[in-house]
Design an enzyme around this catalytic site. Sequence first.
Site, PDB file in Angstrom:
ATOM      1  N   ASN A  11       0.855  -1.189   0.000  1.00 38.12           N
ATOM      2  CA  ASN A  11       0.000   0.000   0.000  1.00 38.12           C
ATOM      3  C   ASN A  11       0.890   1.238   0.000  1.00 38.12           C
ATOM      4  O   ASN A  11       1.444   1.596   1.032  1.00 38.12           O
ATOM      5  CB  ASN A  11      -0.903  -0.043   1.246  1.00 38.12           C
ATOM      6  CG  ASN A  11      -1.757   1.210   1.364  1.00 38.12           C
ATOM      7  OD1 ASN A  11      -1.886   1.978   0.416  1.00 38.12           O
ATOM      8  ND2 ASN A  11      -2.338   1.408   2.546  1.00 38.12           N
ATOM      9  N   LYS A  13      -0.034   4.279  -0.361  1.00 33.43           N
ATOM     10  CA  LYS A  13      -0.702   5.483   0.137  1.00 33.43           C
ATOM     11  C   LYS A  13      -0.455   6.630  -0.855  1.00 33.43           C
ATOM     12  O   LYS A  13      -0.439   6.381  -2.058  1.00 33.43           O
ATOM     13  CB  LYS A  13      -0.230   5.782   1.563  1.00 33.43           C
ATOM     14  CG  LYS A  13      -0.307   4.525   2.448  1.00 33.43           C
ATOM     15  CD  LYS A  13      -0.106   4.762   3.898  1.00 33.43           C
ATOM     16  CE  LYS A  13      -0.245   3.454   4.652  1.00 33.43           C
ATOM     17  NZ  LYS A  13      -0.132   3.598   6.098  1.00 33.43           N
ATOM     18  N   HIS A  96      -9.560   1.226   4.807  1.00 33.69           N
ATOM     19  CA  HIS A  96      -8.282   1.462   5.485  1.00 33.69           C
ATOM     20  C   HIS A  96      -8.512   2.460   6.624  1.00 33.69           C
ATOM     21  O   HIS A  96      -9.306   3.398   6.489  1.00 33.69           O
ATOM     22  CB  HIS A  96      -7.242   1.994   4.497  1.00 33.69           C
ATOM     23  CG  HIS A  96      -5.872   2.034   5.091  1.00 33.69           C
ATOM     24  ND1 HIS A  96      -5.475   3.024   5.966  1.00 33.69           N
ATOM     25  CD2 HIS A  96      -4.828   1.177   4.984  1.00 33.69           C
ATOM     26  CE1 HIS A  96      -4.231   2.763   6.357  1.00 33.69           C
ATOM     27  NE2 HIS A  96      -3.815   1.649   5.784  1.00 33.69           N
ATOM     28  N   GLU A  98      -6.881   4.895   7.639  1.00 34.18           N
ATOM     29  CA  GLU A  98      -6.660   6.310   7.304  1.00 34.18           C
ATOM     30  C   GLU A  98      -7.887   6.885   6.612  1.00 34.18           C
ATOM     31  O   GLU A  98      -8.207   8.062   6.775  1.00 34.18           O
ATOM     32  CB  GLU A  98      -5.396   6.452   6.436  1.00 34.18           C
ATOM     33  CG  GLU A  98      -4.152   6.282   7.289  1.00 34.18           C
ATOM     34  CD  GLU A  98      -2.941   5.748   6.544  1.00 34.18           C
ATOM     35  OE1 GLU A  98      -2.919   5.781   5.307  1.00 34.18           O
ATOM     36  OE2 GLU A  98      -2.007   5.283   7.231  1.00 34.18           O
ATOM     37  N   GLU A 168      -5.437  -4.649  10.777  1.00 39.65           N
ATOM     38  CA  GLU A 168      -4.474  -3.564  10.936  1.00 39.65           C
ATOM     39  C   GLU A 168      -4.773  -2.778  12.215  1.00 39.65           C
ATOM     40  O   GLU A 168      -5.596  -1.849  12.201  1.00 39.65           O
ATOM     41  CB  GLU A 168      -4.553  -2.618   9.743  1.00 39.65           C
ATOM     42  CG  GLU A 168      -4.200  -3.279   8.434  1.00 39.65           C
ATOM     43  CD  GLU A 168      -3.522  -2.291   7.494  1.00 39.65           C
ATOM     44  OE1 GLU A 168      -2.431  -2.618   7.012  1.00 39.65           O
ATOM     45  OE2 GLU A 168      -4.059  -1.197   7.296  1.00 39.65           O
ATOM     46  N   GLY A 174       2.322   2.711  10.750  1.00 40.02           N
ATOM     47  CA  GLY A 174       3.244   3.830  10.554  1.00 40.02           C
ATOM     48  C   GLY A 174       3.955   4.272  11.819  1.00 40.02           C
ATOM     49  O   GLY A 174       4.565   5.331  11.860  1.00 40.02           O
ATOM     50  N   SER A 212       3.413  -1.675  10.394  1.00 40.60           N
ATOM     51  CA  SER A 212       4.869  -1.681  10.589  1.00 40.60           C
ATOM     52  C   SER A 212       5.516  -3.027  10.234  1.00 40.60           C
ATOM     53  O   SER A 212       6.481  -3.443  10.872  1.00 40.60           O
ATOM     54  CB  SER A 212       5.226  -1.252  12.025  1.00 40.60           C
ATOM     55  OG  SER A 212       4.758   0.062  12.275  1.00 40.60           O
TER      56      SER A 212
HETATM   57  P1  PGA Z   1       2.775   0.655   7.715  1.00 42.24           P
HETATM   58  O1  PGA Z   1       1.312   0.808   7.072  1.00 42.24           O
HETATM   59  O2  PGA Z   1       3.360  -0.606   7.168  1.00 42.24           O
HETATM   60  O3  PGA Z   1       3.506   1.897   7.267  1.00 42.24           O
HETATM   61  O4  PGA Z   1       2.581   0.599   9.189  1.00 42.24           O
HETATM   62  C1  PGA Z   1       0.473  -0.305   6.913  1.00 42.24           C
HETATM   63  C2  PGA Z   1      -0.835   0.135   6.311  1.00 42.24           C
HETATM   64  O5  PGA Z   1      -1.325   1.222   6.627  1.00 42.24           O
HETATM   65  O6  PGA Z   1      -1.434  -0.588   5.490  1.00 42.24           O
END
Ligand code: PGA
Length: 249
Positions: A11, A13, A96, A98, A168, A174, A212
């Site tokens: 992903n 983003k 997601h 976000e 998640e 992140g 992460s």
């Molecule tokens: P990250 O994001 O690996 O940067 O923690 C995962 C995600 O949001 O799908």
Amino acid sequence: MPERTPYIAANWKMHKTVAEAAAFVDALLPRIAATQHDIVICPPYLALSEVVERSRGSAVRVAAQNMHEEPLGAFTGEISAAMLVEADVEAVILGHSERRQYFNETDEALARKVPAALAAGLEPILCVGEGEEARDAEQTEDVLERQLQADLAEVESGRLAEVVVAYEPIWAIGTGRTATPEQAQEACAFIRDVLRERGAVADAVRILYGGSVKPANAAELMAQPDIDGALVGGASLDPEEVAAIVEAA
Ligand code: PGA
């Protein structure tokens, strides 16, 4: 028990221009040439076609990061499932955190988006996960159950195996704070239990862990019995890291 093919989704983003996406695919493909896993890259909309074209004939498939639930209409700024299918996009991330957090994505909309994606021939990658407060209050399972039941309510049980679910935990996205393999396994097993209420099809559903994930922790996470792959954010921007995570799966 059905064999579940490992599934790695990258992903991006809001990262990578078309030129950067092209360079990424060119660097990744030789590094994953031998893989039998499902590899899915999720670029921003404008780079979807570039990644589709460059990855033809490889193990890579392409997913969008969102779509609208309606087939068409006055929805400025939105993209429909048919538009994605026309571009040979095969999957779509839905829900997601976000999008839930910053763009007001609701379970009500997701209850329509997941079946709309399936009806159009897209593989939905449905994200669920608890925030830090819910985890601290030991409400993780309540949150997961509520999200799964709402978001999958309109999906026929016979088609459930076509949905990929990504666990998640928001506190791990992140932040560099990965869930431990035990925490991730416990949540993914719980997700499978909730899906089992819809029948044995639950054993065929791919459940991913996201938050992460990096080459150093990928193998241990994906070795867990109910974790079938990873949804990778930050580390997915680097083709070497993606190749290393694919190798670990
Ligand atoms: P990250 O994001 O690996 O940067 O923690 C995962 C995600 O949001 O799908």
